[in-house]
Design a protein around this motif. Structure first.
Motif, PDB file in Angstrom:
ATOM      1  N   GLU A 142     -35.920  31.139  46.034  1.00  0.00           N
ATOM      2  CA  GLU A 142     -37.089  31.362  46.779  1.00  0.00           C
ATOM      3  C   GLU A 142     -38.279  30.420  46.809  1.00  0.00           C
ATOM      4  OE1 GLU A 142     -37.074  34.083  48.691  1.00  0.00           O
ATOM      5  OE2 GLU A 142     -35.712  35.429  47.431  1.00  0.00           O
ATOM      6  N   LEU A 143     -38.373  29.580  45.973  1.00  0.00           N
ATOM      7  CA  LEU A 143     -39.176  28.482  46.015  1.00  0.00           C
ATOM      8  C   LEU A 143     -38.622  27.428  46.866  1.00  0.00           C
ATOM      9  CD1 LEU A 143     -41.861  27.170  44.637  1.00  0.00           C
ATOM     10  CD2 LEU A 143     -40.199  26.003  43.241  1.00  0.00           C
ATOM     11  N   VAL A 144     -37.576  26.906  46.917  1.00  0.00           N
ATOM     12  CA  VAL A 144     -37.022  25.921  47.631  1.00  0.00           C
ATOM     13  C   VAL A 144     -37.089  26.561  49.242  1.00  0.00           C
ATOM     14  CG1 VAL A 144     -34.946  24.813  48.269  1.00  0.00           C
ATOM     15  CG2 VAL A 144     -35.720  25.034  45.820  1.00  0.00           C
ATOM     16  N   THR A 145     -36.501  27.676  49.534  1.00  0.00           N
ATOM     17  CA  THR A 145     -36.733  28.131  50.765  1.00  0.00           C
ATOM     18  C   THR A 145     -37.930  28.094  51.416  1.00  0.00           C
ATOM     19  OG1 THR A 145     -34.832  29.696  50.338  1.00  0.00           O
ATOM     20  CG2 THR A 145     -36.112  30.066  52.254  1.00  0.00           C
TER      21      THR A 145
ATOM     22  N   ILE B 125     -41.721  25.805  55.497  1.00  0.00           N
ATOM     23  CA  ILE B 125     -43.114  25.448  55.741  1.00  0.00           C
ATOM     24  C   ILE B 125     -43.041  24.037  56.385  1.00  0.00           C
ATOM     25  CG2 ILE B 125     -45.520  24.915  55.197  1.00  0.00           C
ATOM     26  CD1 ILE B 125     -45.016  27.176  52.940  1.00  0.00           C
ATOM     27  N   SER B 126     -42.177  23.287  55.712  1.00  0.00           N
ATOM     28  CA  SER B 126     -42.204  21.985  56.105  1.00  0.00           C
ATOM     29  C   SER B 126     -41.460  21.738  57.395  1.00  0.00           C
ATOM     30  CB  SER B 126     -41.117  21.033  54.924  1.00  0.00           C
ATOM     31  OG  SER B 126     -41.966  20.967  53.942  1.00  0.00           O
ATOM     32  N   ALA B 127     -40.423  22.467  57.796  1.00  0.00           N
ATOM     33  CA  ALA B 127     -39.406  22.415  58.927  1.00  0.00           C
ATOM     34  C   ALA B 127     -40.661  22.746  60.013  1.00  0.00           C
ATOM     35  CB  ALA B 127     -38.221  23.206  58.787  1.00  0.00           C
ATOM     36  N   ASN B 128     -41.274  24.129  59.888  1.00  0.00           N
ATOM     37  CA  ASN B 128     -42.136  24.606  60.906  1.00  0.00           C
ATOM     38  C   ASN B 128     -43.343  23.570  61.258  1.00  0.00           C
ATOM     39  OD1 ASN B 128     -41.509  27.299  61.861  1.00  0.00           O
ATOM     40  ND2 ASN B 128     -41.243  27.605  59.733  1.00  0.00           N
ATOM     41  N   TYR B 129     -43.775  22.837  60.101  1.00  0.00           N
ATOM     42  CA  TYR B 129     -44.932  21.910  60.431  1.00  0.00           C
ATOM     43  C   TYR B 129     -44.198  20.867  61.485  1.00  0.00           C
ATOM     44  CZ  TYR B 129     -47.953  18.180  59.683  1.00  0.00           C
ATOM     45  OH  TYR B 129     -49.281  17.298  60.083  1.00  0.00           O
TER      46      TYR B 129
ATOM     47  N   VAL C  66     -44.518  17.049  53.891  1.00  0.00           N
ATOM     48  CA  VAL C  66     -44.776  17.454  52.370  1.00  0.00           C
ATOM     49  C   VAL C  66     -46.100  17.589  51.819  1.00  0.00           C
ATOM     50  CG1 VAL C  66     -44.017  16.924  49.974  1.00  0.00           C
ATOM     51  CG2 VAL C  66     -42.415  16.560  51.834  1.00  0.00           C
ATOM     52  N   PHE C  67     -46.902  16.766  52.165  1.00  0.00           N
ATOM     53  CA  PHE C  67     -48.397  16.733  51.771  1.00  0.00           C
ATOM     54  C   PHE C  67     -48.943  17.984  52.724  1.00  0.00           C
ATOM     55  CE2 PHE C  67     -48.540  11.684  51.450  1.00  0.00           C
ATOM     56  CZ  PHE C  67     -48.029  11.850  50.223  1.00  0.00           C
ATOM     57  N   TYR C  68     -48.497  18.183  53.769  1.00  0.00           N
ATOM     58  CA  TYR C  68     -49.231  19.549  54.428  1.00  0.00           C
ATOM     59  C   TYR C  68     -49.129  20.932  53.417  1.00  0.00           C
ATOM     60  CZ  TYR C  68     -49.698  23.422  57.547  1.00  0.00           C
ATOM     61  OH  TYR C  68     -50.056  24.577  58.134  1.00  0.00           O
ATOM     62  N   VAL C  69     -47.537  20.833  52.844  1.00  0.00           N
ATOM     63  CA  VAL C  69     -47.552  21.955  52.073  1.00  0.00           C
ATOM     64  C   VAL C  69     -48.225  22.176  50.777  1.00  0.00           C
ATOM     65  CG1 VAL C  69     -45.462  23.084  50.552  1.00  0.00           C
ATOM     66  CG2 VAL C  69     -44.970  21.959  52.747  1.00  0.00           C
ATOM     67  N   TYR C  70     -48.587  21.266  50.234  1.00  0.00           N
ATOM     68  CA  TYR C  70     -49.374  21.035  48.928  1.00  0.00           C
ATOM     69  C   TYR C  70     -50.616  20.676  48.852  1.00  0.00           C
ATOM     70  CZ  TYR C  70     -44.521  21.308  47.259  1.00  0.00           C
ATOM     71  OH  TYR C  70     -43.273  21.546  47.056  1.00  0.00           O
ATOM     72  N   ARG C  71     -51.345  20.565  50.125  1.00  0.00           N
ATOM     73  CA  ARG C  71     -52.968  20.481  50.084  1.00  0.00           C
ATOM     74  C   ARG C  71     -53.679  21.281  49.014  1.00  0.00           C
ATOM     75  NH1 ARG C  71     -54.152  22.342  55.737  1.00  0.00           N
ATOM     76  NH2 ARG C  71     -52.589  23.829  55.201  1.00  0.00           N
TER      77      ARG C  71
ATOM     78  N   GLU D 214     -50.403  27.582  53.661  1.00  0.00           N
ATOM     79  CA  GLU D 214     -49.142  28.598  53.615  1.00  0.00           C
ATOM     80  C   GLU D 214     -48.396  28.823  52.413  1.00  0.00           C
ATOM     81  OE1 GLU D 214     -46.693  28.172  57.517  1.00  0.00           O
ATOM     82  OE2 GLU D 214     -48.210  26.552  57.583  1.00  0.00           O
ATOM     83  N   TYR D 215     -48.262  27.669  51.524  1.00  0.00           N
ATOM     84  CA  TYR D 215     -47.626  27.750  50.347  1.00  0.00           C
ATOM     85  C   TYR D 215     -48.593  28.665  49.222  1.00  0.00           C
ATOM     86  CZ  TYR D 215     -45.986  26.504  45.747  1.00  0.00           C
ATOM     87  OH  TYR D 215     -45.282  26.442  44.370  1.00  0.00           O
ATOM     88  N   TYR D 216     -49.674  28.095  49.040  1.00  0.00           N
ATOM     89  CA  TYR D 216     -50.402  29.059  48.040  1.00  0.00           C
ATOM     90  C   TYR D 216     -50.782  30.337  48.408  1.00  0.00           C
ATOM     91  CZ  TYR D 216     -51.110  24.106  46.124  1.00  0.00           C
ATOM     92  OH  TYR D 216     -51.021  22.896  45.665  1.00  0.00           O
ATOM     93  N   ARG D 217     -50.976  30.321  49.772  1.00  0.00           N
ATOM     94  CA  ARG D 217     -51.246  32.009  50.110  1.00  0.00           C
ATOM     95  C   ARG D 217     -49.991  32.744  49.915  1.00  0.00           C
ATOM     96  NH1 ARG D 217     -52.621  30.978  55.182  1.00  0.00           N
ATOM     97  NH2 ARG D 217     -50.741  31.313  56.075  1.00  0.00           N
ATOM     98  N   GLU D 218     -48.757  32.382  50.127  1.00  0.00           N
ATOM     99  CA  GLU D 218     -47.659  33.136  50.040  1.00  0.00           C
ATOM    100  C   GLU D 218     -47.262  33.540  48.673  1.00  0.00           C
ATOM    101  OE1 GLU D 218     -43.919  35.010  50.601  1.00  0.00           O
ATOM    102  OE2 GLU D 218     -45.548  34.786  51.751  1.00  0.00           O
ATOM    103  N   VAL D 219     -47.517  32.313  47.763  1.00  0.00           N
ATOM    104  CA  VAL D 219     -47.266  32.747  46.275  1.00  0.00           C
ATOM    105  C   VAL D 219     -48.413  33.565  45.565  1.00  0.00           C
ATOM    106  CG1 VAL D 219     -47.405  31.372  43.722  1.00  0.00           C
ATOM    107  CG2 VAL D 219     -46.216  30.438  45.950  1.00  0.00           C
TER     108      VAL D 219
END
Length: 409
Positions: free
Chosen positions: A31-34, A39-43, A179-184, A194-199
């Motif tokens: 689930e994490l890798v997906t 998120i990266s691909a959509n960006y 990648v930087f966008y994912v982990y801002r 999106e990453y933090y909100r989803e988790v």
């Protein structure tokens, strides 16, 4: 299963430290890798106009492509598995597997790429140096999806080029941007990331709760008289959230010292000052009587604190983590402390049909049977760690007071 690469006894150590993500805190890896891939691909589709047909496909379509430790030859559009000396063991151009004759045509009859050799001799030289935009290795579940994203983009470019490879690919800066966008980190609090909100919205989907026995084991380390510390790359807001969920809301009580946002591997070799978590003010002198949680910092100053706390001029330290450059190679190579490597791939060796990301395409994470040699990561574990375990949970049933002898993979 555990693999000891030298004689090891935990009683030898005065201070025992841990990484947080993928060490103390375990994720639901698929689930994490997906999530990170999507998120990266959509960006890249929305902000860099990459073709959705190429990259907005489920990772399950290429599940056998995914394995930790793959290395990108960015200019050639190749994904590599490297041997311990930098030999190119296996190659995909995009997602297409290259045959031995093609590998030798590209990398020479000895399959040696000078930059890969340099990379394997000292990873920090290519971590942030002048060649950081030419070669990069994926090291954990947070960047495991990057090689697949890279490979799919290369496939799309080649298709548009008449199914022929380019002389040189120039896509890494865009992938790094994604990648930087994912982990801002600033987006954790305001839920704009999106990453933090989803988790945060679905913690049980991505995070695994620790067992009561595991927490008892962790608590026992401090009770045994050892100084127990935590060094994590996560900022304090996210780090506290995942630890509260997976461990317990009082988890900080298990540690005498906690360092957030440590920016490893630089933490072990540079001299960044420690900062206060609540204000970002510089902490001139570490004093556990007033506070025990900090940000950034450096190993040298932390070790001075360990000397003061233990009353020893040379306390022996152990650090346990999963990232083989940040947590294993760097602290061991620069003689900061001994290390234990956490590698779930040990389970894959015994149960290949039961564990995700056990790739037939790339072979073992530790040892390449086709080429009869250690992979670069098997060699790092063998050379720089005292012990390799599939997870910290393994210690719940195996006493950390035990002596382990030399074993081979």
């Amino acid at each position: 299963m555990a693999v000891s690469v030298s004689e090891f006894n935990s009683d030898d150590y005065d201070c025992i430290g841990f990484d947080l993500d993928n060490t103390l805190v375990e994720y639901v890896e698929f689930e994490l890798v997906t999530l990170i891939y999507d998120i990266s691909a959509n960006y890249l589709v929305n902000h860099r106009e990459y073709d959705a047909e190429d990259i907005l496909r489920p990772i399950t379509e290429d599940i056998d492509f995914l394995r930790k430790g793959l290395t990108l030859d960015m200019e050639r559009g190749n994904v590599l598995s490297l041997g311990s000396d930098g030999t190119v063991l296996r190659v995909c151009h995009g997602t297409e597997v290259l045959e031995e004759e093609d590998i030798k045509r590209i990398y020479g009859p000895d399959k040696k790429w000078d930059l890969a050799v340099e990379h394997c001799q000292d990873f920090l030289n290519t971590w942030n140096g002048e060649n950081a935009d030419r070669i990069r290795s994926s090291l954990d579940y947070f960047d495991m999806s990057v090689p697949l994203l890279f490979a799919r983009i290369v496939d799309g470019i080649d298709r548009k080029n008449g199914n022929k490879p380019l002389e040189k690919y120039d896509i890494w800066s865009h992938i790094l941007e994604a990648v930087f966008y994912v982990y801002r980190t600033e987006t954790f609090i305001d839920n704009t990331g999106e990453y933090y909100r989803e988790v945060k919205q679905n913690p049980s989907k991505y995070l695994k709760k620790c067992s009561t026995k595991f927490l008892e084991w962790l608590k026992s380390l401090k009770a045994s008289g050892k100084l127990v510390f935590l060094i994590t790359g996560s900022k304090n807001d996210y780090g506290n959230y995942i630890a509260d969920y997976c461990l317990t809301e009082n988890w900080q009580d298990y540690f005498q010292v906690i360092v957030y946002f440590a920016k490893k591997p630089g933490f072990f070799v540079q001299n960044r000052p420690f900062l206060r978590c609540d204000s970002n003010d510089i902490v001139k002198e570490l004093n556990l009587e007033s506070e025990n949680s900090f940000m950034e910092g450096n190993w040298s100053q932390l070790y001075d604190l360990f000397c003061e706390c233990t009353g020893k001029t040379n306390p022996k330290c152990l650090y346990i983590g999963d990232n083989l450059i940040q947590d294993i190679f760097t602290p061991a190579f620069y003689k900061c402390c001994d290390t234990i490597a956490v590698a779930k791939e040990l389970l894959m060796e015994e149960h290949p049909n039961e564990v995700l990301f056990c790739s037939k395409r790339w072979g073992s994470f530790f040892y390449d049977d086709l080429n009869n040699r250690y992979t670069v990561w098997g060699n790092v574990i063998k050379k720089y760690s005292k012990l390799c375990i599939p997870s910290l949970q393994w210690f719940v049933d195996q006493s950390l007071q035990k002596t382990y002898k030399q074993l081979e993979y």
